[in-house]
Design an enzyme around this catalytic site. Structure first.
Site, mmCIF file in Angstrom:
data_model
loop_
_atom_site.group_PDB
_atom_site.id
_atom_site.type_symbol
_atom_site.label_atom_id
_atom_site.label_comp_id
_atom_site.label_asym_id
_atom_site.label_seq_id
_atom_site.Cartn_x
_atom_site.Cartn_y
_atom_site.Cartn_z
ATOM 1 N N ASP A 98 18.875 5.903 -6.349
ATOM 2 C CA ASP A 98 18.242 6.982 -7.103
ATOM 3 C C ASP A 98 18.009 6.520 -8.544
ATOM 4 O OD1 ASP A 98 17.531 9.985 -7.126
ATOM 5 O OD2 ASP A 98 19.110 9.937 -8.641
ATOM 6 N N ARG A 99 18.491 7.236 -9.564
ATOM 7 C CA ARG A 99 18.310 6.770 -10.942
ATOM 8 C C ARG A 99 18.967 5.412 -11.157
ATOM 9 N NH1 ARG A 99 14.212 9.478 -12.956
ATOM 10 N NH2 ARG A 99 14.860 8.923 -15.065
ATOM 11 N N HIS B 188 10.999 18.530 -11.111
ATOM 12 C CA HIS B 188 12.086 18.473 -12.087
ATOM 13 C C HIS B 188 11.923 17.302 -13.049
ATOM 14 C CE1 HIS B 188 13.541 15.915 -8.753
ATOM 15 N NE2 HIS B 188 14.233 15.262 -9.664
ATOM 16 N N TRP B 189 11.246 16.201 -12.621
ATOM 17 C CA TRP B 189 10.986 15.101 -13.560
ATOM 18 C C TRP B 189 10.294 15.634 -14.813
ATOM 19 C CZ3 TRP B 189 9.082 9.668 -11.771
ATOM 20 C CH2 TRP B 189 10.009 9.113 -10.865
ATOM 21 N N TYR C 160 16.131 11.231 -17.819
ATOM 22 C CA TYR C 160 14.808 11.581 -17.278
ATOM 23 C C TYR C 160 13.737 11.565 -18.370
ATOM 24 C CZ TYR C 160 16.441 12.851 -12.631
ATOM 25 O OH TYR C 160 16.951 12.804 -11.362
ATOM 26 N N HIS D 43 19.240 12.368 1.293
ATOM 27 C CA HIS D 43 19.108 11.564 0.079
ATOM 28 C C HIS D 43 20.392 10.834 -0.336
ATOM 29 C CE1 HIS D 43 17.507 10.271 -3.751
ATOM 30 N NE2 HIS D 43 18.438 10.936 -4.415
#
Length: 289
Positions: A105-106, A150-151, A209, A271
């Site tokens: 993910d991030r 949400h980004w 983000y 996820h």
């Protein structure tokens, strides 16, 4: 969790990171995603250590119990370039000049930035549920904007997302439903709860983000324009019950212009694969590493 591992705080450049490490053998660092901490790897890290690796699991800067530096108007303190430098400094502080990097993910964005910026340090790269940030934004369409809104919400500074999230973090992050203790494991869940209940951590995670719509895609675009590539062997994994294939088709096709050595496959999972399909993930990592 993490039986036989050491829990420590390690100075890495200008930040101190909370980190667990254990095992012996070729080193690998595991980088978590949002809104997790290093404890997301509690089932994966011991298995890799048992397979003959020194395994290092930090809370990346801003996340969990690691330092949360003040940000700037351009959000550079939370850029993936800055976080990648943290990873190299951490591993060198622990005595590892070269190492494999695994990111989810991030954390996958930090992982590939580490490989691009520090090619002499990274021996192998694993990206899980991620594509280059600039590639994601280049492909942004109605579906992406609808599912990954949400980004763009997190990027706003006039009406910051922190106010909304901190009003009820447990509902925002599904802490008693999809991300409950049965799904995460009780100790991992407790660490997750402590993180999302801390307004300073929430702010730092949102800064991550904001950097993702500023310095991060600019760094990617500059590398792409310069023809810079990932030179080490690379494995791409993705959760088949997530939306990677729906958004990007074959994720390997997105990565091939960035790395001539890329291989990969899907894993049957939603996820958060480290918590929901740990054995399948460990099997893939052991084979590659």
């Amino acid at each position: 969790m993490f039986e036989g591992f050491t829990l420590d705080r390690v100075q890495a450049g200008d930040v101190t990171l909370r980190v667990r490490y254990g095992g012996a053998g070729s080193p690998v660092v595991l980088l978590h995603g949002h809104p997790r901490t290093h404890t997301t790897w509690y089932q994966v890290a011991p298995a890799l250590a048992a397979a003959g690796h020194t395994v290092v699991c930090p809370d990346t800067r801003g996340y969990g119990q690691s330092n949360k530096p003040a940000s700037t108007e351009d959000h550079t303190p939370y850029s993936k370039r800055t976080m990648a430098a943290d990873v190299v400094a951490l591993m060198r502080a622990l005595g590892h000049e070269t190492f494999a990097v695994v990111g989810h993910d991030r954390g996958s964005q930090v992982a590939y930035r580490t490989a691009l910026d520090h090619p002499d340090a990274v021996s192998k790269l694993v990206v899980i549920d991620g594509v280059p940030t600039v590639e994601a934004l280049d492909r942004c369409d109605v579906r992406f904007a609808s599912e990954w809104w949400h980004w763009f919400f997190f990027a706003q500074t006039e009406n910051p997302a922190e106010r909304v999230i901190c009003a009820d973090p447990e509902t925002w992050y599904n802490a008693w439903t999809a991300n409950g203790p049965a799904e995460l494991g009780p100790e991992n869940h407790a660490d997750f709860l402590a993180a999302i209940r801390n307004p300073a951590t929430v702010h730092a995670m949102i800064e991550d983000y904001r950097a993702g719509l500023g310095p991060d895609p600019r760094a990617d675009a500059a590398d792409r324009a310069a023809g810079r590539r990932i030179e080490c062997p690379m494995l791409v994994l993705w959760s088949t019950k997530d939306d990677m294939e729906q958004l990007y088709g074959d994720p390997l096709e997105v990565w091939r212009p960035w790395c001539p050595h890329v291989a990969g496959h899907g894993i049957e999972s939603t996820h958060h694969v480290a918590e929901q399909a740990p054995q399948a993930l460990v099997d893939s990592l052991r084979k590659f590493l």
